[in-house]
Write a protein that holds these residues in place. Structure first.
Motif, PDB file in Angstrom:
ATOM      1  N   PRO A   1       8.454  -3.785  -1.520  1.00 17.54           N
ATOM      2  CA  PRO A   1       8.297  -2.558  -1.374  1.00 17.54           C
ATOM      3  C   PRO A   1       7.482  -1.767  -2.294  1.00 17.54           C
ATOM      4  CG  PRO A   1      10.440  -3.008  -2.719  1.00 17.54           C
ATOM      5  CD  PRO A   1       9.721  -4.145  -2.337  1.00 17.54           C
ATOM      6  N   ARG A   2       6.769  -2.552  -2.905  1.00 18.52           N
ATOM      7  CA  ARG A   2       5.561  -2.189  -3.830  1.00 18.52           C
ATOM      8  C   ARG A   2       4.382  -3.074  -3.571  1.00 18.52           C
ATOM      9  NH1 ARG A   2       9.042  -5.430  -6.011  1.00 18.52           N
ATOM     10  NH2 ARG A   2       8.345  -6.987  -7.582  1.00 18.52           N
ATOM     11  N   PRO A   3       3.125  -2.524  -4.165  1.00 16.85           N
ATOM     12  CA  PRO A   3       1.805  -3.229  -3.918  1.00 16.85           C
ATOM     13  C   PRO A   3       2.077  -4.464  -4.877  1.00 16.85           C
ATOM     14  CG  PRO A   3       1.483  -1.126  -4.120  1.00 16.85           C
ATOM     15  CD  PRO A   3       2.948  -1.263  -4.503  1.00 16.85           C
ATOM     16  N   ASN A   4       1.091  -5.747  -4.473  1.00 19.47           N
ATOM     17  CA  ASN A   4       0.916  -6.759  -5.447  1.00 19.47           C
ATOM     18  C   ASN A   4      -0.371  -6.392  -6.035  1.00 19.47           C
ATOM     19  OD1 ASN A   4       0.431  -9.086  -6.815  1.00 19.47           O
ATOM     20  ND2 ASN A   4       0.554 -10.555  -5.098  1.00 19.47           N
ATOM     21  N   LYS A   5      -0.434  -5.381  -7.025  1.00 24.52           N
ATOM     22  CA  LYS A   5      -1.639  -4.570  -7.509  1.00 24.52           C
ATOM     23  C   LYS A   5      -1.396  -4.576  -8.843  1.00 24.52           C
ATOM     24  CE  LYS A   5      -3.917  -0.083  -6.609  1.00 24.52           C
ATOM     25  NZ  LYS A   5      -3.848   1.112  -5.964  1.00 24.52           N
TER      26      LYS A   5
END
Length: 400
Positions: free
Chosen positions: A180-184
């Motif tokens: 649910p969150r970026p791989n950023k």
């Protein structure tokens, strides 16, 4: 192996998850109100679920070529000495990591050392006990595309750190429930460029990056911190039909190193379990006596190896693949008049060239294609490390 060591293997994936998410808090950090908004198409599994990673990845490559975007400064092959998040950490004493990053595609391989020890002599999944199947699930590999944005300078002249966002096309731990969150993350390079930190894009409630990883460049990757050595960079992806239903596959090569990953093969009759990760699904399937479903989800094949030792695999998700060759030398055919039109057949499977720092002739020599003679050691070193640097390298074992 003693019970305590088996317990450490069993808990490995969960510990990695706690470190990566700051013990489950990461999603709460990624909010617009806190200054860390994101778009849904930044999520790592967004394009995988949309079944358009082939189209998107090729679009991004062409976009980069057209705009002549800056090369990724972290192109190379890396180990991971330390991984920190919350009040826990993991080191290269706990797991073996090979992270191969081209200017486009990547494969990131992570295997707990105790898991390597436990399964070093197994010949396949069918030789494992039910409990061993659960322990075997405790490893990780994922592949995809890294989008790079140079930080540039703010109005006050302060240099901003580059940002990378990874989009996954294959993922060991993904079983249908997206992250649910970026791989950023931010990239913080050392002055020499051979060591760098990966720092979570979002920050915690104390204004700290909630996880960070240190990456160290491995020898014989043909690059320095400025990627100026002219070493080999090659990214291949399996040709698939318009519906992308065939098994996916990626091979990434930097210098002498390669990582490969072939996706899992599902038969279509697997039982559905309400689980969000591979380890939980495998545990549930084994507890239900459904070994067939567990083995289907564990069918991913991936590993690391070296070209100079005859394309042999030296670290593998499937341990029985270690010390074998990535492909049958006599099966290779390189088609095409240039890199753009090139297709490489490995064991009868066609691969598209996403990125190559060398031309057709060098590719034929590299893969020992039927179209060329076996290269000399010097020819091979020139391809791997660039013609200006081959003489500086210590020659290692000749191709077998």
């Amino acid at each position: 192996m003693n019970p305590e060591e088996r317990k450490k293997i069993f808990n490995w994936t969960w510990k990695q998850g706690r470190i990566l998410t700051c013990n489950g808090q990461a999603t709460t950090f990624y909010t617009r109100e806190r200054g860390f908004p994101f778009e849904t198409d930044e999520l790592p599994h967004h394009h995988l679920l949309a079944n358009d990673t082939n189209e998107k990845f090729e679009e991004w490559i062409k976009e980069g070529e057209k705009e002549q975007k800056e090369k990724i400064p972290i192109c190379g092959v890396y180990s991971r000495p330390i991984f920190v998040g919350g009040f826990e950490h993991s080191t290269n004493h706990d797991e073996v990591v090979y992270n191969v990053q081209t200017h486009s595609l990547f494969i990131d391989l992570r295997i707990p050392r105790l898991g390597m020890k436990l399964f070093q002599n197994v010949k396949g999944l069918d030789s494992m006990t039910h409990e061993d199947i659960k322990l075997y699930a405790r490893r990780h590999v994922f592949a995809g595309y890294t989008r790079f944005v140079n930080g540039g300078k703010e109005e006050n002249g302060v240099e901003q750190r580059p940002i990378c966002t990874r989009h996954h096309c294959m993922d060991w731990n993904f079983v249908g429930v997206p992250r649910p969150r970026p791989n950023k993350w931010y990239v913080e390079l050392s002055p020499c460029g051979n060591t760098w930190k990966e720092l979570a894009f979002a920050k915690d409630n104390y204004d700290q990056h909630y996880y960070w990883e240190r990456w160290d460049r491995l020898a014989r990757d043909g690059h320095d911190g400025n990627n100026s050595n002219g070493g080999l960079v090659l990214a291949l992806r399996r040709d698939r039909d318009s519906n992308n239903k065939e098994r996916d596959g990626v091979i990434v090569i930097v210098g002498d190193h390669f990582n490969y990953m072939y996706d899992r093969v599902l038969r279509g009759n697997e039982t559905t379990y309400a689980q969000s990760s591979l380890v939980d699904l495998v545990d549930a399937a084994i507890d239900a006596g459904d070994r067939s479903t567990a083995e289907s989800y564990l069918s991913i094949d991936a590993g690391h190896g070296r070209i100079s030792i005859g394309w042999k695999i030296d670290c593998a998700i499937q341990p029985w693949k270690q010390h074998t060759r990535l492909f049958d030398d006599g099966s290779v055919v390189v088609h095409g008049s240039d890199v753009e039109s090139c297709r490489i057949l490995l064991d009868g499977v066609s691969y598209k060239v996403y990125e190559s720092s060398v031309g057709i002739k060098e590719l034929e020599m590299l893969f020992h294609s039927k179209n060329c003679d076996l290269p000399s050691i010097h020819d091979l070193e020139s391809i791997l490390f660039g013609s200006n640097n081959a003489k500086k390298r210590d020659y290692e074992t000749a191709l077998s």
